[in-house]
Design a protein around this motif. Structure first.
Motif, PDB file in Angstrom:
ATOM      1  N   ASP A  63       1.413  -6.114  47.691  1.00  0.00           N
ATOM      2  CA  ASP A  63       1.740  -5.853  49.100  1.00  0.00           C
ATOM      3  C   ASP A  63       3.248  -5.908  49.308  1.00  0.00           C
ATOM      4  OD1 ASP A  63      -0.919  -5.683  49.597  1.00  0.00           O
ATOM      5  OD2 ASP A  63      -1.097  -7.592  50.666  1.00  0.00           O
ATOM      6  N   TYR A  64       3.738  -5.022  50.175  1.00  0.00           N
ATOM      7  CA  TYR A  64       5.133  -5.068  50.595  1.00  0.00           C
ATOM      8  C   TYR A  64       5.199  -5.909  51.867  1.00  0.00           C
ATOM      9  CZ  TYR A  64       9.858  -3.743  51.920  1.00  0.00           C
ATOM     10  OH  TYR A  64      11.183  -3.777  52.256  1.00  0.00           O
ATOM     11  N   VAL A  65       6.125  -6.847  51.908  1.00  0.00           N
ATOM     12  CA  VAL A  65       6.236  -7.748  53.066  1.00  0.00           C
ATOM     13  C   VAL A  65       7.658  -7.699  53.609  1.00  0.00           C
ATOM     14  CG1 VAL A  65       4.425  -9.285  52.231  1.00  0.00           C
ATOM     15  CG2 VAL A  65       6.792  -9.747  51.606  1.00  0.00           C
ATOM     16  N   GLU A  66       7.767  -7.956  54.903  1.00  0.00           N
ATOM     17  CA  GLU A  66       9.072  -8.024  55.553  1.00  0.00           C
ATOM     18  C   GLU A  66       9.586  -9.460  55.545  1.00  0.00           C
ATOM     19  OE1 GLU A  66      10.827  -5.552  56.489  1.00  0.00           O
ATOM     20  OE2 GLU A  66       9.350  -3.923  56.449  1.00  0.00           O
ATOM     21  N   LYS A  67      10.874  -9.620  55.700  1.00  0.00           N
ATOM     22  CA  LYS A  67      11.472 -10.951  55.774  1.00  0.00           C
ATOM     23  C   LYS A  67      10.890 -11.696  56.981  1.00  0.00           C
ATOM     24  CE  LYS A  67      15.855 -13.430  56.225  1.00  0.00           C
ATOM     25  NZ  LYS A  67      17.327 -13.315  56.322  1.00  0.00           N
ATOM     26  N   GLY A  68      10.447 -12.934  56.747  1.00  0.00           N
ATOM     27  CA  GLY A  68       9.879 -13.747  57.821  1.00  0.00           C
ATOM     28  C   GLY A  68       8.395 -13.530  58.043  1.00  0.00           C
ATOM     29  N   GLN A 120       9.415 -10.078  44.837  1.00  0.00           N
ATOM     30  CA  GLN A 120      10.490  -9.334  44.169  1.00  0.00           C
ATOM     31  C   GLN A 120      11.139  -8.386  45.153  1.00  0.00           C
ATOM     32  OE1 GLN A 120      10.200  -5.716  41.199  1.00  0.00           O
ATOM     33  NE2 GLN A 120       9.622  -7.586  40.130  1.00  0.00           N
ATOM     34  N   ASP A 121      12.461  -8.331  45.109  1.00  0.00           N
ATOM     35  CA  ASP A 121      13.216  -7.417  45.969  1.00  0.00           C
ATOM     36  C   ASP A 121      13.449  -6.118  45.211  1.00  0.00           C
ATOM     37  OD1 ASP A 121      14.918  -6.064  47.614  1.00  0.00           O
ATOM     38  OD2 ASP A 121      16.317  -7.723  47.919  1.00  0.00           O
ATOM     39  N   PRO A 122      12.775  -5.019  45.584  1.00  0.00           N
ATOM     40  CA  PRO A 122      12.905  -3.764  44.826  1.00  0.00           C
ATOM     41  C   PRO A 122      14.263  -3.099  44.994  1.00  0.00           C
ATOM     42  CG  PRO A 122      11.598  -3.396  46.797  1.00  0.00           C
ATOM     43  CD  PRO A 122      11.867  -4.872  46.728  1.00  0.00           C
ATOM     44  N   ARG A 123      15.072  -3.572  45.928  1.00  0.00           N
ATOM     45  CA  ARG A 123      16.391  -2.980  46.144  1.00  0.00           C
ATOM     46  C   ARG A 123      17.513  -3.852  45.594  1.00  0.00           C
ATOM     47  NH1 ARG A 123      17.125   2.084  47.098  1.00  0.00           N
ATOM     48  NH2 ARG A 123      19.017   1.581  48.258  1.00  0.00           N
ATOM     49  N   ASP A 124      17.140  -4.846  44.797  1.00  0.00           N
ATOM     50  CA  ASP A 124      18.136  -5.741  44.195  1.00  0.00           C
ATOM     51  C   ASP A 124      17.842  -5.810  42.699  1.00  0.00           C
ATOM     52  OD1 ASP A 124      19.882  -7.713  43.454  1.00  0.00           O
ATOM     53  OD2 ASP A 124      19.391  -9.089  45.083  1.00  0.00           O
ATOM     54  N   ASN A 125      18.325  -4.814  41.952  1.00  0.00           N
ATOM     55  CA  ASN A 125      18.030  -4.757  40.527  1.00  0.00           C
ATOM     56  C   ASN A 125      19.247  -4.310  39.725  1.00  0.00           C
ATOM     57  OD1 ASN A 125      17.978  -1.884  40.949  1.00  0.00           O
ATOM     58  ND2 ASN A 125      15.826  -2.053  41.531  1.00  0.00           N
ATOM     59  N   ILE A 132       8.236  -7.142  47.420  1.00  0.00           N
ATOM     60  CA  ILE A 132       6.875  -6.879  46.946  1.00  0.00           C
ATOM     61  C   ILE A 132       6.308  -8.154  46.329  1.00  0.00           C
ATOM     62  CG2 ILE A 132       5.479  -5.537  45.332  1.00  0.00           C
ATOM     63  CD1 ILE A 132       7.578  -3.318  45.585  1.00  0.00           C
ATOM     64  N   ILE A 133       5.081  -8.472  46.680  1.00  0.00           N
ATOM     65  CA  ILE A 133       4.402  -9.617  46.082  1.00  0.00           C
ATOM     66  C   ILE A 133       3.970  -9.230  44.668  1.00  0.00           C
ATOM     67  CG2 ILE A 133       2.471 -11.217  46.257  1.00  0.00           C
ATOM     68  CD1 ILE A 133       4.575 -11.577  48.435  1.00  0.00           C
ATOM     69  N   THR A 134       4.562  -9.897  43.680  1.00  0.00           N
ATOM     70  CA  THR A 134       4.258  -9.537  42.294  1.00  0.00           C
ATOM     71  C   THR A 134       3.198 -10.440  41.670  1.00  0.00           C
ATOM     72  OG1 THR A 134       6.093 -10.939  41.543  1.00  0.00           O
ATOM     73  CG2 THR A 134       6.557  -8.599  41.910  1.00  0.00           C
ATOM     74  N   GLN A 135       3.005 -11.630  42.239  1.00  0.00           N
ATOM     75  CA  GLN A 135       2.006 -12.530  41.664  1.00  0.00           C
ATOM     76  C   GLN A 135       1.535 -13.533  42.705  1.00  0.00           C
ATOM     77  OE1 GLN A 135       3.149 -14.119  37.896  1.00  0.00           O
ATOM     78  NE2 GLN A 135       1.197 -15.118  37.513  1.00  0.00           N
TER      79      GLN A 135
END
Length: 340
Positions: free
Chosen positions: A70-75, A253-258, A231-234
């Protein structure tokens, strides 16, 4: 004849099965060797910002709101911890605080309303004592003078007795004024003790308020929220699990911080500088991404080439070069090489 035919068919099936197995193994090893045979060059592996999400309080997990992928927003609320033990603590703290404030009000009423009056009474008693002392000095002077006149038979005993009586009255007034001053001081000291009790009651109220605030903060922490968008990875727990603060609930995991880490030989380090723009190619030789050299580690990781008799007795060391991408198409574990 029938037995030979059945035997032939059985042997033929076994041969076909063995052939399929051998073909499958051959394809597997061919693909594995092909995957390992990377194009020559500097290869690196991608990584991304990933964090474990823990609860700040211990308790039982009563709800998990998201799942892996799942993709989640901050907070955003990820999970909830039970409040069964905290809500009674909150009510108990509220009741204790209310009782303490009631006691504080009583102390304030008994001290604040009379403080000014007692100070004024003390000042009046002290002024009265000053007047009584002055009157006594004058009476003592008159009595002494008339006593001398009486000794010289210049006045009658009755006249002397009059001034002697005035001195005795002045003495009595002085003693009364002194007693009044002492009483006023005692009353003021008692009132100051009440003020000290008021301060102590206020400190106790502040302590109880701190306890209530702590309980209410913990109640707020029963909702576990995402520290950043990602994104919830685990998922590590299930509903109903009893957890401590050291047990993570999710990994996010932050998909925009890699980025991609490259191990560059020390002989090639002079080609890289922080801030340089570099092009990367994926394993398919089609995916092309541009990144920026973010850092060059100033400490060697390992020797990429060991010393040999041909090169002399010096190892060739590798240094980590971190290339920032911040591209959501890049997943951790992907491999990239530096494009020429």
């Amino acid at each position: 004849m029938g037995k030979q035919l059945r035997r032939y068919r059985r042997e033929w099936k076994l041969m076909v099965f063995a052939l399929v197995i051998l073909t499958g193994l051959g394809i597997f090893f061919w693909q594995s060797n092909k995957a390992k045979a990377d194009t020559p060059g500097n290869w690196g592996m991608s990584d991304a910002k990933e964090s474990n999400v823990n609860s700040k309080i211990a308790g039982r997990v009563v709800e998990l709101c998201v799942q892996e992928g799942d993709y989640v927003e901050k907070g955003q609320v990820l999970a909830r911890i039970d409040t069964d033990s905290l809500e009674p603590q909150q009510r108990q703290s509220q009741a204790a605080l209310a009782a303490q404030y009631a006691q504080l009000r009583q102390v304030m009423i008994s001290s604040a309303g009379t403080a000014g009056q007692l100070e004024a009474a003390l000042q009046a008693a002290e002024a009265k004592k000053v007047q009584a002392d002055s009157a006594r000095k004058l009476a003592a002077k008159d009595a002494s003078r008339y006593q001398q006149l009486l000794t010289a038979n210049a006045v009658s005993a009755q006249t002397y007795d009059t001034y002697k009586t005035q001195l005795e009255q002045a003495d009595a007034l002085c003693r009364a004024a002194e007693s009044e001053v002492e009483s006023a001081r005692a009353a003021l000291l008692n009132n100051q003790a009440n003020q000290a009790a008021q301060e102590a009651a206020q400190k106790q109220a502040d302590a109880l308020q701190g306890q209530l605030d702590s309980v209410e903060v913990n109640l707020g922490e029963t909702e576990i929220r995402a520290p950043y968008a990602g994104i919830i990875t685990q998922k590590y727990v299930e509903e109903g699990d009893l957890i401590s603060t050291s047990v993570p609930l999710y990994a996010i995991q932050d998909p925009r911080d890699n980025w991609v880490d490259f191990k560059i030989k020390e002989t090639e380090l002079n080609k890289f500088h922080v801030g340089d723009s570099v092009a990367l190619l994926g394993r398919d030789n089609k995916t092309r991404i541009t990144g920026t050299v973010e850092s060059i580690r100033r400490k060697a990781d390992f020797a990429v080439q060991k010393a040999t008799s041909e090169r002399g007795d010096t190892d060739v060391m590798a240094f980590n070069v971190k290339v920032r991408l911040n591209d959501d198409t890049v997943w951790p574990g992907m491999r990239f090489r530096l494009a020429e």
